[in-house]
Design a protein around this motif. Structure first.
Motif, PDB file in Angstrom:
ATOM      1  N   CYS A  94      28.058  17.015  45.255  1.00  0.00           N
ATOM      2  CA  CYS A  94      28.609  18.506  45.099  1.00  0.00           C
ATOM      3  C   CYS A  94      30.255  18.931  45.081  1.00  0.00           C
ATOM      4  O   CYS A  94      30.608  18.725  46.143  1.00  0.00           O
ATOM      5  N   ALA A  95      30.445  19.586  43.948  1.00  0.00           N
ATOM      6  CA  ALA A  95      31.543  19.911  42.962  1.00  0.00           C
ATOM      7  C   ALA A  95      32.015  20.785  44.179  1.00  0.00           C
ATOM      8  O   ALA A  95      31.275  21.977  44.231  1.00  0.00           O
ATOM      9  N   ARG A  96      33.283  20.366  44.722  1.00  0.00           N
ATOM     10  CA  ARG A  96      33.719  21.575  46.014  1.00  0.00           C
ATOM     11  C   ARG A  96      34.179  22.940  44.936  1.00  0.00           C
ATOM     12  O   ARG A  96      33.655  23.767  46.569  1.00  0.00           O
ATOM     13  N   GLU A  97      34.278  22.901  43.994  1.00  0.00           N
ATOM     14  CA  GLU A  97      34.780  24.605  43.702  1.00  0.00           C
ATOM     15  C   GLU A  97      32.733  25.608  43.631  1.00  0.00           C
ATOM     16  O   GLU A  97      32.951  26.204  44.386  1.00  0.00           O
ATOM     17  N   VAL A  98      31.679  25.069  43.556  1.00  0.00           N
ATOM     18  CA  VAL A  98      30.729  25.175  43.666  1.00  0.00           C
ATOM     19  C   VAL A  98      30.634  25.646  45.741  1.00  0.00           C
ATOM     20  O   VAL A  98      30.161  26.858  45.979  1.00  0.00           O
ATOM     21  N   PHE A 201      38.253   2.726  44.161  1.00  0.00           N
ATOM     22  CA  PHE A 201      38.027   3.440  42.717  1.00  0.00           C
ATOM     23  C   PHE A 201      36.890   3.575  43.313  1.00  0.00           C
ATOM     24  O   PHE A 201      36.044   2.841  44.068  1.00  0.00           O
ATOM     25  N   ALA A 202      36.531   5.582  43.610  1.00  0.00           N
ATOM     26  CA  ALA A 202      34.883   5.737  44.162  1.00  0.00           C
ATOM     27  C   ALA A 202      34.454   7.022  43.034  1.00  0.00           C
ATOM     28  O   ALA A 202      34.991   7.562  42.260  1.00  0.00           O
ATOM     29  N   LEU A 203      33.853   6.527  42.413  1.00  0.00           N
ATOM     30  CA  LEU A 203      32.795   7.217  41.239  1.00  0.00           C
ATOM     31  C   LEU A 203      31.234   7.763  41.982  1.00  0.00           C
ATOM     32  O   LEU A 203      30.607   6.845  42.506  1.00  0.00           O
ATOM     33  N   ASN A 204      31.429   9.014  41.932  1.00  0.00           N
ATOM     34  CA  ASN A 204      30.201   9.655  42.566  1.00  0.00           C
ATOM     35  C   ASN A 204      30.008  10.295  42.123  1.00  0.00           C
ATOM     36  O   ASN A 204      29.582  11.437  41.053  1.00  0.00           O
ATOM     37  N   PRO A 205      28.131  10.378  40.981  1.00  0.00           N
ATOM     38  CA  PRO A 205      27.655  10.905  40.370  1.00  0.00           C
ATOM     39  C   PRO A 205      27.484  12.460  41.065  1.00  0.00           C
ATOM     40  O   PRO A 205      26.522  12.633  41.988  1.00  0.00           O
ATOM     41  N   LEU A 206      27.454  13.454  40.256  1.00  0.00           N
ATOM     42  CA  LEU A 206      27.332  14.806  39.984  1.00  0.00           C
ATOM     43  C   LEU A 206      26.309  15.568  39.248  1.00  0.00           C
ATOM     44  O   LEU A 206      25.598  16.178  39.451  1.00  0.00           O
ATOM     45  N   SER A 207      25.809  14.181  38.354  1.00  0.00           N
ATOM     46  CA  SER A 207      24.339  14.471  37.869  1.00  0.00           C
ATOM     47  C   SER A 207      24.087  13.252  37.135  1.00  0.00           C
ATOM     48  O   SER A 207      24.963  12.466  37.493  1.00  0.00           O
ATOM     49  N   GLU A 208      23.374  13.159  36.634  1.00  0.00           N
ATOM     50  CA  GLU A 208      22.889  11.615  35.427  1.00  0.00           C
ATOM     51  C   GLU A 208      23.744  11.159  34.497  1.00  0.00           C
ATOM     52  O   GLU A 208      24.669  10.406  34.214  1.00  0.00           O
ATOM     53  N   ILE A 209      25.088  12.520  34.000  1.00  0.00           N
ATOM     54  CA  ILE A 209      25.867  11.958  32.892  1.00  0.00           C
ATOM     55  C   ILE A 209      27.304  12.621  33.321  1.00  0.00           C
ATOM     56  O   ILE A 209      28.014  12.572  33.132  1.00  0.00           O
ATOM     57  N   ARG A 210      27.513  13.249  34.599  1.00  0.00           N
ATOM     58  CA  ARG A 210      28.687  13.597  35.311  1.00  0.00           C
ATOM     59  C   ARG A 210      28.923  13.128  36.252  1.00  0.00           C
ATOM     60  O   ARG A 210      28.332  13.118  37.348  1.00  0.00           O
ATOM     61  N   ALA A 211      30.469  12.237  36.709  1.00  0.00           N
ATOM     62  CA  ALA A 211      30.929  11.933  37.595  1.00  0.00           C
ATOM     63  C   ALA A 211      32.269  12.148  38.185  1.00  0.00           C
ATOM     64  O   ALA A 211      32.773  12.608  37.406  1.00  0.00           O
ATOM     65  N   ASN A 212      32.155  12.548  39.606  1.00  0.00           N
ATOM     66  CA  ASN A 212      33.692  12.407  40.752  1.00  0.00           C
ATOM     67  C   ASN A 212      34.157  11.238  40.456  1.00  0.00           C
ATOM     68  O   ASN A 212      33.477  10.406  40.771  1.00  0.00           O
ATOM     69  N   VAL A 213      35.671  11.338  39.888  1.00  0.00           N
ATOM     70  CA  VAL A 213      36.585   9.813  40.301  1.00  0.00           C
ATOM     71  C   VAL A 213      37.794   9.838  40.339  1.00  0.00           C
ATOM     72  O   VAL A 213      38.047  10.712  40.354  1.00  0.00           O
ATOM     73  N   MET A 214      37.614   9.413  41.902  1.00  0.00           N
ATOM     74  CA  MET A 214      39.408   9.590  42.786  1.00  0.00           C
ATOM     75  C   MET A 214      39.652   7.975  42.871  1.00  0.00           C
ATOM     76  O   MET A 214      38.957   7.180  43.104  1.00  0.00           O
ATOM     77  N   VAL A 215      41.061   7.834  42.219  1.00  0.00           N
ATOM     78  CA  VAL A 215      41.366   6.513  42.626  1.00  0.00           C
ATOM     79  C   VAL A 215      42.522   6.881  43.452  1.00  0.00           C
ATOM     80  O   VAL A 215      43.406   7.474  43.798  1.00  0.00           O
ATOM     81  N   VAL A 216      42.746   6.121  44.473  1.00  0.00           N
ATOM     82  CA  VAL A 216      42.759   6.341  45.715  1.00  0.00           C
ATOM     83  C   VAL A 216      44.171   4.994  46.061  1.00  0.00           C
ATOM     84  O   VAL A 216      43.635   3.779  45.773  1.00  0.00           O
ATOM     85  N   VAL A 217      45.948   5.139  45.739  1.00  0.00           N
ATOM     86  CA  VAL A 217      46.843   3.759  45.159  1.00  0.00           C
ATOM     87  C   VAL A 217      47.678   4.087  46.192  1.00  0.00           C
ATOM     88  O   VAL A 217      48.128   5.507  46.702  1.00  0.00           O
ATOM     89  N   PRO A 218      48.674   3.304  46.076  1.00  0.00           N
ATOM     90  CA  PRO A 218      50.362   3.795  46.613  1.00  0.00           C
ATOM     91  C   PRO A 218      50.862   4.367  46.459  1.00  0.00           C
ATOM     92  O   PRO A 218      50.843   4.765  44.998  1.00  0.00           O
TER      93      PRO A 218
END
Ligand SMILES: Cc1cc2nc3c(=O)[nH]c(=O)nc-3n(C[C@H](O)[C@H](O)[C@H](O)COP(=O)(O)OP(=O)(O)OC[C@H]3O[C@@H](n4cnc5c(N)ncnc54)[C@H](O)[C@@H]3O)c2cc1C
Length: 392
Positions: A94-98, A201-218
């Motif tokens: 779930c998108a955090r703004e929502v 890198f984490a990809l979390n599907p917020l719907s069938e076509i939209r995803a949250n993408v987070m890359v965690v790096v040093p």
């Protein structure tokens, strides 16, 4: 009228604490510096424990309407085939703004008052926290007194700092960069975690076509990307995806978000007249996605402690002590678990071995997921039949 409680921060921890207190008839003021809806850097995965807590708060139906049901996690490590683990209970994206706006609205519906201002200082009287000083849009500093102050102001909490509870930051904290993207291939309800090379890198599907993408790096990696962060995120994600997930054709929707260093901890989560809840009371490595679960369950415990102290002022030390005791056991074990999993995936040889063992012993993976989601105590994951099995 002087409220009984001032809650600093209207994220999940603050809104849930305020909602529970207001519902019990307590006068609550939430002071939130951001105008909602606002983005929050987060993978936006709600584990089964967070989903259950949303149910107890009475907002689950509303969240379900705007969330994506998740089936499991797909873990991709270098040189090993992807491993899929099913979620034991219902997990959501779930998108955090929502989500955060919905929780804040629920707190207001329960009777809490929201003030848009930034807390800069605390009011201290005889060594006790007796309120906050807020800076409004006009720059003026004004006092908001209360019997109790809840610091739910996230990583870098000003309440924790002003109470002198913040520990010196650990060195080498990592940074997260990402946003919402569209244009990937089909998304099938799995959180996808790609690990390797000291990053993930984490990809979390917020719907069938939209995803949250987070890359965690040093930090150094982020510095290398300074000229074109989007290309850096895309390149890192593509490298970690290694043919399993293509970034080609993916486009960012809305702003890029970033945060770091990912480190914040406190010596204890309470002081006379004040409690810390959620990330303000200590941040856990985000890889295992326990943050919102802990914010909501911490809110339940914090509200219980404050209700006990309001009912019988002489009991404050006991109820706040019980809250601190809970964090010192459950949360400390959760942090250990998070760090252990983060270590397993950070060292390529360990990550490959763990992935192979997870494929061979899916029940160890299921227990690990249950422990992370609060279905069983986190200590259970340290039994030889669980983490031990992934290593030996
Ligand atoms: C990269 C990353 C990925 C993550 N992924 C996940 C995930 O997938 N699943 C998960 O469960 N958790 C995840 N987390 C953790 C999760 O985001 C946090 O644990 C969660 O947001 C904690 O909620 P909170 O209410 O304590 O703090 P926050 O959500 O940070 O809310 C704090 C609020 O306080 C307000 N505030 C701050 N200072 C002040 C001030 N001085 N005055 C007034 N208001 C103030 C802020 O504006 C904010 O609204 C992730 C975290 C990161 C960094």
């Amino acid at each position: 009228m002087k409220p009984d409680v001032v809650v600093v921060g209207g994220g999940p921890a603050g809104s849930a604490t305020a909602l529970l207190l207001a519902r019990a008839g307590v006068g609550v003021r939430i002071v939130e510096r951001a105008r909602f809806p606002r983005r929050k850097v987060c993978g936006e995965y709600l584990n089964a424990g967070a989903v259950a807590a949303l149910g107890r708060l009475g907002v689950l139906e509303a969240v379900r309407e705007v969330a994506m049901l998740l089936r499991g996690v797909r873990l991709v490590t270098p040189g090993a085939p992807p491993v899929e683990l099913a979620f034991g209970g219902a997990a959501l994206a779930c998108a955090r703004e929502v989500l955060d706006a919905l929780l804040l609205d629920a707190a207001v519906a329960a009777g809490a008052v929201v003030e848009h201002a930034r807390v800069d200082e605390l009011v201290m009287e005889d060594g006790r926290c007796a309120g906050v000083r807020v800076r409004g849009d006009d720059g003026e500093l004004t006092e908001r007194r209360a019997r109790f102050v809840v610091g739910a102001d996230g990583v870098g909490s000003v309440v924790a700092r002003r109470l002198g509870l913040t520990k010196p930051p650990r060195r080498g904290g990592r940074y997260a960069v990402g946003g919402h993207y569209a244009g990937f291939g089909p998304l099938d309800g799995h959180v996808e975690m790609y690990v390797g090379d000291g990053a993930y890198f984490a990809l979390n599907p917020l719907s069938e076509i939209r995803a949250n993408v987070m890359v965690v790096v040093p930090r150094e990696r982020l510095a290398q990307w300074s000229r074109d962060v989007d290309a850096g995120v895309g390149g890192a994600a593509a490298a970690l995806g290694r043919g399993v997930r293509s970034f080609e054709g993916a486009t960012r929707l809305g702003p890029r978000v970033s945060i770091g260093p990912l480190t914040h901890d406190v010596r204890r989560p309470s002081a006379a007249g004040a409690l810390l809840v959620g990330d303000a009371a200590g941040f856990l490595d985000p890889f295992t996605g326990q943050g919102v679960f802990l914010a909501l369950t911490g809110a339940e415990r914090a509200a219980e402690a404050i209700l006990g102290a309001l009912a019988a002022p002489g009991r404050e030390a006991a109820t706040f002590g019980a809250y601190a005791g809970w964090r010192a056991t459950d949360v400390v074990w959760r942090r250990r678990l998070g760090r252990t999993v983060a270590l397993l995936v950070a060292v390529p040889a360990l990550a490959r071995r763990s992935a192979a063992r997870l494929a061979r012993f899916p029940e160890a993976g299921a227990t690990l997921i249950d422990a992370l989601a609060g279905a069983i105590p986190p200590q259970r994951a340290f039994r030889p039949a669980v983490l031990g099995r992934l290593l030996v």
